[in-house]
Design a protein around this motif. Sequence first.
Motif, PDB file in Angstrom:
ATOM      1  N   SER A 105       0.834  -1.096  -0.038  1.00 31.97           N
ATOM      2  CA  SER A 105      -0.188   0.021   0.012  1.00 31.97           C
ATOM      3  C   SER A 105       0.697   1.296  -0.016  1.00 31.97           C
ATOM      4  CB  SER A 105      -1.028  -0.101   1.095  1.00 31.97           C
ATOM      5  OG  SER A 105      -1.769  -1.115   1.243  1.00 31.97           O
ATOM      6  N   GLY A 106       0.604   2.188  -0.806  1.00 33.56           N
ATOM      7  CA  GLY A 106       1.231   3.576  -0.767  1.00 33.56           C
ATOM      8  C   GLY A 106       2.252   3.421  -1.911  1.00 33.56           C
ATOM      9  N   CYS A 107       2.678   2.540  -2.554  1.00 37.08           N
ATOM     10  CA  CYS A 107       4.000   2.277  -3.479  1.00 37.08           C
ATOM     11  C   CYS A 107       3.665   3.149  -4.703  1.00 37.08           C
ATOM     12  CB  CYS A 107       4.136   0.963  -3.768  1.00 37.08           C
ATOM     13  SG  CYS A 107       3.058   0.203  -4.905  1.00 37.08           S
ATOM     14  N   GLY A 108       2.415   3.427  -5.155  1.00 37.57           N
ATOM     15  CA  GLY A 108       2.021   4.266  -6.438  1.00 37.57           C
ATOM     16  C   GLY A 108       1.664   3.593  -7.249  1.00 37.57           C
ATOM     17  N   LYS A 109       1.148   2.187  -7.068  1.00 35.29           N
ATOM     18  CA  LYS A 109       0.650   1.298  -8.323  1.00 35.29           C
ATOM     19  C   LYS A 109      -0.739   1.806  -8.784  1.00 35.29           C
ATOM     20  CE  LYS A 109      -1.101  -2.135  -5.052  1.00 35.29           C
ATOM     21  NZ  LYS A 109      -0.644  -1.429  -3.837  1.00 35.29           N
ATOM     22  N   SER A 110      -1.762   2.331  -7.850  1.00 34.94           N
ATOM     23  CA  SER A 110      -2.911   2.913  -8.287  1.00 34.94           C
ATOM     24  C   SER A 110      -2.845   4.216  -8.999  1.00 34.94           C
ATOM     25  CB  SER A 110      -4.019   2.987  -7.322  1.00 34.94           C
ATOM     26  OG  SER A 110      -4.371   1.774  -6.981  1.00 34.94           O
ATOM     27  N   THR A 111      -1.869   5.071  -8.575  1.00 40.72           N
ATOM     28  CA  THR A 111      -1.587   6.270  -9.412  1.00 40.72           C
ATOM     29  C   THR A 111      -1.093   6.027 -10.519  1.00 40.72           C
ATOM     30  OG1 THR A 111      -0.964   7.531  -7.116  1.00 40.72           O
ATOM     31  CG2 THR A 111      -0.252   8.564  -9.036  1.00 40.72           C
ATOM     32  N   LEU A 112      -0.171   5.220 -10.813  1.00 38.34           N
ATOM     33  CA  LEU A 112       0.507   4.672 -12.027  1.00 38.34           C
ATOM     34  C   LEU A 112      -0.746   4.467 -13.104  1.00 38.34           C
ATOM     35  CD1 LEU A 112       2.753   4.522 -13.958  1.00 38.34           C
ATOM     36  CD2 LEU A 112       3.112   2.070 -13.110  1.00 38.34           C
ATOM     37  N   LEU A 113      -1.724   3.459 -12.597  1.00 36.13           N
ATOM     38  CA  LEU A 113      -2.851   3.138 -13.448  1.00 36.13           C
ATOM     39  C   LEU A 113      -3.593   4.316 -13.726  1.00 36.13           C
ATOM     40  CD1 LEU A 113      -3.891   0.295 -14.156  1.00 36.13           C
ATOM     41  CD2 LEU A 113      -5.825   0.649 -12.607  1.00 36.13           C
ATOM     42  N   ASN A 114      -3.976   5.245 -12.646  1.00 35.22           N
ATOM     43  CA  ASN A 114      -4.633   6.556 -13.354  1.00 35.22           C
ATOM     44  C   ASN A 114      -3.951   7.285 -14.088  1.00 35.22           C
ATOM     45  OD1 ASN A 114      -6.677   5.701 -11.544  1.00 35.22           O
ATOM     46  ND2 ASN A 114      -5.838   6.749  -9.564  1.00 35.22           N
ATOM     47  N   LEU A 115      -2.693   7.372 -14.358  1.00 33.22           N
ATOM     48  CA  LEU A 115      -2.006   8.135 -15.065  1.00 33.22           C
ATOM     49  C   LEU A 115      -2.077   7.640 -16.527  1.00 33.22           C
ATOM     50  CD1 LEU A 115       1.325   8.735 -13.187  1.00 33.22           C
ATOM     51  CD2 LEU A 115      -0.436  10.644 -13.793  1.00 33.22           C
ATOM     52  N   ILE A 116      -2.336   6.356 -16.599  1.00 28.31           N
ATOM     53  CA  ILE A 116      -2.419   5.561 -17.970  1.00 28.31           C
ATOM     54  C   ILE A 116      -3.958   5.828 -18.421  1.00 28.31           C
ATOM     55  CG2 ILE A 116      -2.543   3.277 -19.093  1.00 28.31           C
ATOM     56  CD1 ILE A 116      -0.455   2.366 -17.134  1.00 28.31           C
TER      57      ILE A 116
ATOM     58  N   ARG B  87       3.739 -10.610 -17.395  1.00 29.47           N
ATOM     59  CA  ARG B  87       4.931  -9.938 -16.691  1.00 29.47           C
ATOM     60  C   ARG B  87       4.445  -9.148 -15.520  1.00 29.47           C
ATOM     61  NH1 ARG B  87       8.811  -6.558 -20.345  1.00 29.47           N
ATOM     62  NH2 ARG B  87       6.771  -5.991 -21.502  1.00 29.47           N
ATOM     63  N   ILE B  88       5.417  -8.920 -14.552  1.00 35.34           N
ATOM     64  CA  ILE B  88       4.810  -8.309 -13.293  1.00 35.34           C
ATOM     65  C   ILE B  88       5.802  -7.121 -13.030  1.00 35.34           C
ATOM     66  CG2 ILE B  88       4.901  -8.892 -10.902  1.00 35.34           C
ATOM     67  CD1 ILE B  88       4.256 -11.726 -11.130  1.00 35.34           C
ATOM     68  N   ALA B  89       5.251  -6.115 -12.654  1.00 30.31           N
ATOM     69  CA  ALA B  89       6.199  -4.697 -12.211  1.00 30.31           C
ATOM     70  C   ALA B  89       5.880  -4.758 -10.735  1.00 30.31           C
ATOM     71  CB  ALA B  89       5.626  -3.745 -12.925  1.00 30.31           C
ATOM     72  N   VAL B  90       6.898  -4.997 -10.295  1.00 32.78           N
ATOM     73  CA  VAL B  90       7.127  -4.985  -8.524  1.00 32.78           C
ATOM     74  C   VAL B  90       7.287  -3.520  -8.352  1.00 32.78           C
ATOM     75  CG1 VAL B  90       8.101  -5.850  -6.354  1.00 32.78           C
ATOM     76  CG2 VAL B  90       7.715  -7.323  -8.438  1.00 32.78           C
ATOM     77  N   MET B  91       6.527  -2.821  -7.665  1.00 32.87           N
ATOM     78  CA  MET B  91       6.877  -1.478  -7.413  1.00 32.87           C
ATOM     79  C   MET B  91       7.057  -1.161  -5.820  1.00 32.87           C
ATOM     80  SD  MET B  91       3.985   0.686  -9.745  1.00 32.87           S
ATOM     81  CE  MET B  91       4.576   2.105  -9.228  1.00 32.87           C
ATOM     82  N   ASP B  92       7.880  -0.132  -5.467  1.00 37.18           N
ATOM     83  CA  ASP B  92       7.851   0.272  -4.245  1.00 37.18           C
ATOM     84  C   ASP B  92       8.491   1.654  -4.386  1.00 37.18           C
ATOM     85  OD1 ASP B  92       8.828   0.158  -1.427  1.00 37.18           O
ATOM     86  OD2 ASP B  92      10.908  -0.052  -1.964  1.00 37.18           O
ATOM     87  N   ASN B  93       7.548   2.723  -3.380  1.00 39.08           N
ATOM     88  CA  ASN B  93       7.877   3.896  -3.243  1.00 39.08           C
ATOM     89  C   ASN B  93       8.327   4.829  -4.587  1.00 39.08           C
ATOM     90  OD1 ASN B  93       8.545   6.107  -1.812  1.00 39.08           O
ATOM     91  ND2 ASN B  93      10.943   5.848  -1.580  1.00 39.08           N
ATOM     92  N   GLY B  94       7.399   4.482  -5.538  1.00 35.80           N
ATOM     93  CA  GLY B  94       7.271   5.268  -6.769  1.00 35.80           C
ATOM     94  C   GLY B  94       8.108   4.875  -7.864  1.00 35.80           C
ATOM     95  N   HIS B  95       8.891   3.767  -7.533  1.00 36.94           N
ATOM     96  CA  HIS B  95       9.727   3.177  -8.554  1.00 36.94           C
ATOM     97  C   HIS B  95       9.433   1.581  -9.037  1.00 36.94           C
ATOM     98  CE1 HIS B  95      12.768   6.079  -8.040  1.00 36.94           C
ATOM     99  NE2 HIS B  95      12.520   6.045  -6.575  1.00 36.94           N
ATOM    100  N   ILE B  96       9.981   1.192  -9.981  1.00 36.43           N
ATOM    101  CA  ILE B  96       9.672  -0.304 -10.384  1.00 36.43           C
ATOM    102  C   ILE B  96      10.955  -0.932 -10.016  1.00 36.43           C
ATOM    103  CG2 ILE B  96       9.192  -2.078 -12.260  1.00 36.43           C
ATOM    104  CD1 ILE B  96       7.556   0.086 -13.805  1.00 36.43           C
ATOM    105  N   ARG B  97      11.047  -1.980  -9.168  1.00 34.17           N
ATOM    106  CA  ARG B  97      12.109  -2.707  -8.931  1.00 34.17           C
ATOM    107  C   ARG B  97      12.542  -3.645  -9.590  1.00 34.17           C
ATOM    108  NH1 ARG B  97      14.231  -2.481  -3.509  1.00 34.17           N
ATOM    109  NH2 ARG B  97      13.365  -0.684  -2.126  1.00 34.17           N
ATOM    110  N   GLN B  98      11.422  -4.343 -10.290  1.00 32.21           N
ATOM    111  CA  GLN B  98      11.924  -5.413 -11.049  1.00 32.21           C
ATOM    112  C   GLN B  98      10.507  -5.499 -12.152  1.00 32.21           C
ATOM    113  OE1 GLN B  98      13.075  -9.072  -9.470  1.00 32.21           O
ATOM    114  NE2 GLN B  98      13.659  -9.958 -11.498  1.00 32.21           N
TER     115      GLN B  98
END
Length: 370
Positions: free
Chosen positions: A39-50, A204-215
């Motif tokens: 929670s809070g890593c930015g994944k929903s915000t990224l979806l909303n930008l798309i 494919r999976i994008a693992v997100m943390d603190n506004g970044h994609i880790r992998q």
Amino acid sequence: MASGIRLENLRKSFGATDVIKGIDMAIEPGEFVVLVGPSGCGKSTLLNLIAGLETVTSGNVLIGGRNVNKVPPRDRDIAMVFQSYALYPTRTVRANITFGMETRRVPKDAQESALAEFAKLLQIDHLLDRKPGQLSGGQRQRVAMGRALVRQPAVFLFDEPLSNLDAKLRIEMRTEIKKLHQRLGKTVVYVTHDQIEAMTLATRIAVMDNGHIRQFADPATIYENPVDLFVAGFMGSPPMNMIPGRLFHENGQVFVLPRSARERIRFPLDGPAGQGEGLADGREVMLGLRPETIFAAGAKLPGPHRFLFEAPVEVVEPTGPDTMLVFQIGGQDLIARVRPEDTATPGATFRFEVDMGKAKLFDAGTGMAL
């Protein structure tokens, strides 16, 4: 037709708070990409930008090769399914599904054809004259999906669509969503905090943390070869065991000595983990062992890299198909996933065998995989 998505140095700030911090990502047409993270890593915000529900601070969003930074959501050729279903409570299922087509003045015969096709596909054709209040949670989610599907967009966006459902229904709906993707071949971007959902659905999976994609990789790579401690610890249930220690060389062999381990267990790195760069004597590391790679002694392990050790069992957790044994090494709680018939008693010493060919090694300072 499915469309690809490209994000170029995408950033989003709310006031002085940076939420998305320079993300680059290329999603191929027809892919099922899952954005996963805490929670809070930015994944929903990224979806909303798309989707166009949030404006871009800087960078670019391209859908089908077209820059859509200033294009409103309705003109992006996308459809979105929300966690809350967002159905009109006073309209029937039929009216909920066809509402978007009506506003776009789709001919009536085309509306009825699309309605019939997708209502049958989602197994809600017998519910068309009911209202949302007369439906179960799973039925409402199917209606929300039907409303998105009849638009036949190039891209589907899902924002935690299953989080309001009970565990059994989540599994069923997960299967239905995967079937739909295989049948329709559309591009899907799917947000979840559930890493099991991510593993089972994604190409494919994008693992997100603190506004970044880790992998950003296929599920097998994410699970088997995590790039850092965060990905290794987040993906997996139970998560990967992490044992702090230091490297020790003897007779051409590399070992990990667990920190403060009274038993002086030495884990031999005789698999791939022992063939990396920078394995200097005395280097502080984290040894990663998945619970399913630790067995009861005597089990028929695959591969040649077996290591036997003993440790006292702290807790026994039967789950049905497996039993989780919590034990300690060097004051660190670890978990082994063993067979139900491999009985153990809390407080007693248990003989374990681990497949060191599946061991992972991380730098203790940077957290990066070695």
